[in-house]
Design a protein around this motif. Structure first.
Motif: not given
Length: 193
Positions: A50-54
């Protein structure tokens, strides 16, 4: 002493082609954003995804020139992360649930990208146990704890909503956590999966 460059300046520098500016922004806010995501999903791998997608969304928005919240970079990124966490849970809620019939089929509850059913049951039990413990707290401590953890309110917002100072709100949160710890230790309760 190193001067800290404002987020808005770093955003502008990145938009103008300075790749290093984004790296500085990511490093600056990594801990806060990761902690926020982890507090919601309770899984390191999912947090990382989710951090990377953010930041993929951040990069796309900045490159498109759609970013307009001057000076409010972190709240904007946190909102993106929050929305992606919600998307994650929505996606996993589509998981078929076991309905307790005689013709149980293991493939109806197991899937590659779905939450492990056993882990979900354990998590639900932990949440239930924790809610019972929270109910034992004094009302003022319970109120602050619920606002902070479940409603994700800042201590400033809690202060305004309860009519007490920020220090009093902080104190109530501290005592709530101390009291929860005491009850957990006294009763040998295990709240991990």
């Amino acid at each position: 002493m190193e001067l800290q460059i404002d987020d808005s300046v770093l955003v502008r520098n990145y938009i103008n082609g300075e790749e290093k500016a984004l790296e500085v922004l990511i490093n600056r806010h990594n801990q806060r954003i990761s902690s926020f995501i982890y507090s919601k999903v309770l899984d390191r791998d999912i947090t990382e995804d989710i951090f990377q997608d953010t930041f993929i969304k951040v990069i796309k928005t900045l490159r498109k020139g759609s970013y307009s919240e001057e000076g409010k970079f972190l709240p904007w990124v946190m909102r993106i992360a929050h929305n992606l966490v919600i998307d994650h849970f929505r996606k996993n809620k589509r998981m078929p649930m076991f309905e307790g019939s005689d013709d149980f089929n293991i493939f109806s509850v197991i899937g590659d990208d779905q939450l492990n059913v056993e882990k979900q049951l354990i998590k639900d039990q932990i949440d239930s146990d924790l809610n019972l413990l929270i109910e034992e707290l004094p009302e003022d401590q319970k109120e602050v704890l619920m606002m902070r953890i479940y409603k994700d309110m800042s201590f400033k917002e809690i202060s305004e909503n309860t009519g007490v100072s920020i220090n009093t709100a902080l104190g109530r949160m501290r005592y709530a956590l101390i009291n929860l710890r005491k009850v957990i230790e006294k009763n040998n309760i295990v709240l991990t999966n």
